[in-house]
Design a protein around this motif. Structure first.
Motif, mmCIF file in Angstrom:
data_model
loop_
_atom_site.group_PDB
_atom_site.id
_atom_site.type_symbol
_atom_site.label_atom_id
_atom_site.label_comp_id
_atom_site.label_asym_id
_atom_site.label_seq_id
_atom_site.Cartn_x
_atom_site.Cartn_y
_atom_site.Cartn_z
ATOM 1 N N GLY A 406 0.838 -1.161 -0.015
ATOM 2 C CA GLY A 406 0.039 -0.043 0.016
ATOM 3 C C GLY A 406 0.957 1.443 0.036
ATOM 4 O O GLY A 406 0.654 2.184 -0.883
ATOM 5 N N TRP A 407 1.785 1.239 0.895
ATOM 6 C CA TRP A 407 2.831 2.661 0.880
ATOM 7 C C TRP A 407 3.577 2.547 -0.534
ATOM 8 O O TRP A 407 3.380 3.807 -0.934
ATOM 9 C CB TRP A 407 4.075 2.281 2.163
ATOM 10 N N LEU A 408 3.806 1.485 -0.902
ATOM 11 C CA LEU A 408 4.711 1.479 -2.201
ATOM 12 C C LEU A 408 3.696 2.085 -3.446
ATOM 13 O O LEU A 408 4.004 2.896 -4.117
ATOM 14 C CB LEU A 408 5.359 0.440 -2.650
ATOM 15 N N HIS A 409 2.547 1.645 -3.202
ATOM 16 C CA HIS A 409 1.478 2.416 -4.149
ATOM 17 C C HIS A 409 1.420 3.769 -4.052
ATOM 18 O O HIS A 409 0.982 4.277 -5.161
ATOM 19 C CB HIS A 409 0.331 1.282 -4.278
ATOM 20 N N TRP A 410 1.354 3.960 -2.914
ATOM 21 C CA TRP A 410 1.005 5.323 -2.354
ATOM 22 C C TRP A 410 2.153 6.667 -2.981
ATOM 23 O O TRP A 410 2.225 7.487 -3.729
ATOM 24 C CB TRP A 410 0.940 5.537 -1.041
ATOM 25 N N LEU A 411 3.650 5.739 -2.886
ATOM 26 C CA LEU A 411 4.900 6.285 -3.201
ATOM 27 C C LEU A 411 4.812 6.329 -4.820
ATOM 28 O O LEU A 411 5.076 7.331 -5.525
ATOM 29 C CB LEU A 411 6.053 5.812 -2.884
ATOM 30 N N PHE A 412 4.614 5.302 -5.367
ATOM 31 C CA PHE A 412 5.090 5.064 -6.872
ATOM 32 C C PHE A 412 3.616 4.375 -7.344
ATOM 33 O O PHE A 412 3.401 3.023 -7.869
ATOM 34 C CB PHE A 412 5.930 4.137 -7.084
ATOM 35 N N PRO A 413 2.555 5.259 -7.733
ATOM 36 C CA PRO A 413 1.197 4.839 -7.917
ATOM 37 C C PRO A 413 1.047 4.111 -9.354
ATOM 38 O O PRO A 413 0.069 3.457 -9.544
ATOM 39 C CB PRO A 413 0.345 5.992 -7.829
ATOM 40 N N THR A 414 1.892 4.380 -10.210
ATOM 41 C CA THR A 414 1.888 3.565 -11.593
ATOM 42 C C THR A 414 2.899 2.415 -11.538
ATOM 43 O O THR A 414 2.806 1.706 -12.531
ATOM 44 C CB THR A 414 2.226 4.637 -12.670
ATOM 45 N N ILE A 415 3.681 2.249 -10.501
ATOM 46 C CA ILE A 415 4.665 1.363 -10.632
ATOM 47 C C ILE A 415 4.245 0.034 -9.923
ATOM 48 O O ILE A 415 4.447 -1.145 -10.282
ATOM 49 C CB ILE A 415 6.145 1.615 -10.238
ATOM 50 N N ILE A 416 4.098 0.168 -8.746
ATOM 51 C CA ILE A 416 3.423 -0.696 -7.681
ATOM 52 C C ILE A 416 2.058 -0.585 -7.568
ATOM 53 O O ILE A 416 1.685 0.282 -7.038
ATOM 54 C CB ILE A 416 4.291 -1.007 -6.325
ATOM 55 N N ILE A 417 1.401 -1.697 -7.931
ATOM 56 C CA ILE A 417 -0.103 -1.739 -7.818
ATOM 57 C C ILE A 417 -0.759 -2.961 -7.224
ATOM 58 O O ILE A 417 -0.351 -4.072 -8.042
ATOM 59 C CB ILE A 417 -0.861 -1.305 -9.264
ATOM 60 N N PRO A 418 -1.444 -2.855 -6.242
ATOM 61 C CA PRO A 418 -1.850 -4.224 -5.476
ATOM 62 C C PRO A 418 -2.517 -4.828 -6.644
ATOM 63 O O PRO A 418 -3.258 -4.350 -7.359
ATOM 64 C CB PRO A 418 -2.576 -3.737 -4.408
#
Lengths: 470, 470
Positions: A406-418
């Motif tokens: 979730g954090w990574l998605h928040w930081l890199f919304p187009t790279i890490i997507i759950p």
């Protein structure tokens, strides 16, 4: 059995499509084809939407998400906006722990929601919308007996009038569900790879009625903006909110567990042990519906190809039927229609080229090619998600991983997507979502490993430092 | 559709069994049930054995091996001995290499044989044997329309007299092949796991006629005591001998390769490139049968359960259909009948207990439980053996391994048994054969590794020794 030719069939120029099955997917397909100026005839065994009994084997409410909304939007009829008037947004899972504690797990970090919608209401919206089109004709109480794709001939029993009627069509669409007759006919003319599997778990629906507050108003008995889950590892119960402020609960459990509960006292004991917080909500009397309500079985179906020449194609549950644990059955069926339409656009399949041209051949071939991979992917994901829902959601490692993701998605919304976000809140191909998920999992594992090593090195360093100077 | 009750049906006391499908497995089942004093009625769509055309989609000759012979023997009617009068023993594979060279690979080191038998001859033997039983009644030209297991009711179309007739039975047996109607009916009343898959390869049959020797006698054009194989890695041709001294060749090949051969010259070029030695044997004129003969597709089917309560059971291809590469389709179907009979014996299912007792319930349940694992195993092995036949048989590593396995089998005949021997020359359960094979493979790999290490050490030792003293 003597069949008579239909006298009601439209003689308007242009291609004719016969859609077998007037469920959600079938009616949406009718709208899409009508918009493309085809002459649409839709055949359905039910009497009409008012006939509740005909849904007895189907779940009462469904989870509508981005794919479904996209397909509704692309009708160009504002259906996505209209439907939002009678849905209940669910922004996350509400986990009911063993001891009655609650944990909210949001579905997305940006406040994304899925929507609880009643099957009957959605069906009525779609059916009412068909009235805007003079080129859609709906035949209720028609049971398909057989069809000949090469001749474009369909034979129905009109169960109301007890007569047999014959219709013709340029294209036959099977949207007739998991036990599709069109698929059975298709298996006679194409070498179909076909797989059906019943999981050893079944389900039973129960109801949590609204409560009456001090002012005498009806209120939800639990938070309505969550999908409630009671995860118990080998089985689970879930609950979705309804517009009338009730919840429909569904208990999913191995068949042998269902078989083991024979008496009312065994039932109460079982609920006291595993779902104690639900007993006052459901009520002991209403709990006995357990014995009256049908026990549904859960089937997973994969097939290939979906089409036959330029004559027939199957969509929705008729083509691929998934267990309900990803809430994607209807969404995937709706997306089938949208994708079929986009392929028709791409291959320039129009309603007025009625010669035996290749456009339709190629379009249907492309549809099987394109869609099969995605349908396989979501069928497998749906199976996998049962384990996630009934067990992983209370696993600390799963929760930590989910947080990090979730954090990574928040930081890199187009790279890490759950994964859940890709499946429920985007229209990216299911197969691409799975590929990306695997790649991300690898990445997360590597990052986890590196962090672990760094922490270990730091600890060693700290220890040495302390030993030397203290 | 109006059905009339059958007037010809036996009213004799005792249980009645209706066998749907009068192929090899169905008739063998009739014999077994007749021996147990059941009233047997067998229904078949063909006109009778004389009607060649009805076999057009089936292979002409079959490989009979130990399991099939065992089931024939256990009828107690000497059928295993009688059948050996019209079979041709094949003691091994004859590999036709690219350049026409021949390599004989015996099937077993103790001279074990499989037997080439003509489908029609075996069918006639079985059919003639039914005449010994007054409690077997055969109805030809009967097409099953539907059946109701709970009522024990079967509805047929008598295609000769164009009438619909209704029969009753205590037990319904589906021996009606890969496209079984009984199985379709079974799927309506049980939650059946079902898997069908067409492999992307198809087949076409050709003929090598007998040759005429100096004295004017007919002779086989090749060694008749081998199963001939032309392994070409991605495809292959095989040939089995017939009693009239011809060979039936079967070309197995990916569909796209079949599609690529469109003209006679392309066909000749293809055969000159891959099967040059067969052109003079088949003859250029007869080779053109390639274009006339039907192209058969290859399907693999798995299903579970095989039974419904004490009312119905499916056997043979109706229950499990395998690709033909292990030559076990018929043998497995025959063993189905033998095993069903042994389970009836064990559960004390007799012809004269016609009350709703549990014996038959339990026996049929046990049949599914016991047989499913074995049917799955042989379906998978059959798929695997295509690779062995079309490719491994010319792989040096495979040949070395096979030799070593052969020696070990000769040294320790009860400890190391090659897979082919277990499948074709024993009646050990298919699933046990696979388990044992995996265990033996592990053992052989470990032994191979040890030998490799010992040889390497010896070589190092020798090298050091030579360096020091020379």
């Amino acid at each position: 059995m003597v069949f008579t030719e239909s006298t009601t069939q439209s003689k308007a120029p242009g291609r004719r499509v016969a859609i077998v099955g007037g469920g959600l997917v079938g009616i949406l397909a009718a709208l899409y084809f009508a918009k493309r100026d085809w002459n649409v005839e839709l055949f359905e065994l039910r009497k009409g939407t008012r006939n509740q009994a005909s849904f007895s084997q189907k779940s009462i409410n469904l989870a509508l998400s981005t794919r479904g909304l996209s397909a509704l939007a692309n009708t160009g009829l504002n259906l996505d906006e209209i439907v939002l008037n009678f849905v209940i947004p669910m922004k996350g899972r509400m986990i009911h722990l063993d001891k009655g504690e609650l944990r909210s797990q949001p579905y997305g970090i940006f406040g994304e929601c899925i929507y609880s919608v009643e099957r009957k209401a959605l069906l009525e919206l779609l059916l009412n919308t068909t009235k805007k089109f003079t080129n859609i004709k709906i035949y209720f109480q028609h049971r398909m007996k057989t069809c000949n794709f090469d001749l474009g001939l369909l034979e129905f029993e009109n169960v109301a009038e007890e007569i047999k009627v014959r219709y013709t069509a340029d294209l036959i669409i099977g949207a007739d569900g998991a036990y599709s007759s069109v698929r059975s006919q298709l298996m006679r003319v194409v070498n179909m790879d076909y797989h059906q599997e019943y999981i050893t778990h079944a389900y039973c629906e129960l109801t949590i009625p609204p409560i009456i507050d001090d002012k005498g108003d009806l209120k939800f008995a639990m938070d309505p903006n969550h999908l409630h889950i009671w995860p118990r590892h080998t089985f689970m119960m879930i609950a979705l909110p309804n517009l009338d402020k009730s919840f429909t609960c569904t208990l999913f459990m191995p068949n042998e567990n269902f078989d083991a509960i024979k008496t009312e006292s065994e039932l109460i004991n079982f609920f006291e042990l595993y779902f104690p917080d639900t007993i006052p909500l459901i009520g002991e009397q209403r709990l006995k519906e357990y014995f009256r309500n049908p026990r549904g079985s859960l089937i997973s179906i994969k097939s290939k190809p979906y089409h036959y020449r330029n004559r027939a194609v199957i969509i929705g549950d008729a083509a691929h039927c998934m267990v309900p644990f990803y809430g994607q059955g209807m969404n995937c069926g709706f997306q089938d229609v949208e994708i079929l339409d986009s392929i028709f656009e791409r291959f320039n399949v129009t309603a007025f080229r009625n010669d035996d041209s290749l456009d339709l051949d190629l379009a249907l071939k492309e549809y099987t090619k394109f869609r099969h991979e995605d349908a396989m992917a979501i069928c497998d994901l749906a199976m996998y998600n049962y384990i996630e829902m009934r067990s992983s959601v209370v696993n600390p490692w799963y929760l930590i991983r989910r947080k990090i993701e979730g954090w990574l998605h928040w930081l890199f919304p187009t790279i890490i997507i759950p994964l859940y976000t890709m499946v429920s809140f985007s229209t990216v191909r299911y197969s691409d979502a799975v590929r990306r998920w695997k790649w991300q999992s690898l990445l997360l594992n590597v990052i986890g490993l590196i962090i672990g090593v760094v922490i270990a090195l730091l600890l060693i360093f700290l220890y040495k430092f302390l030993c030397r100077y203290i």
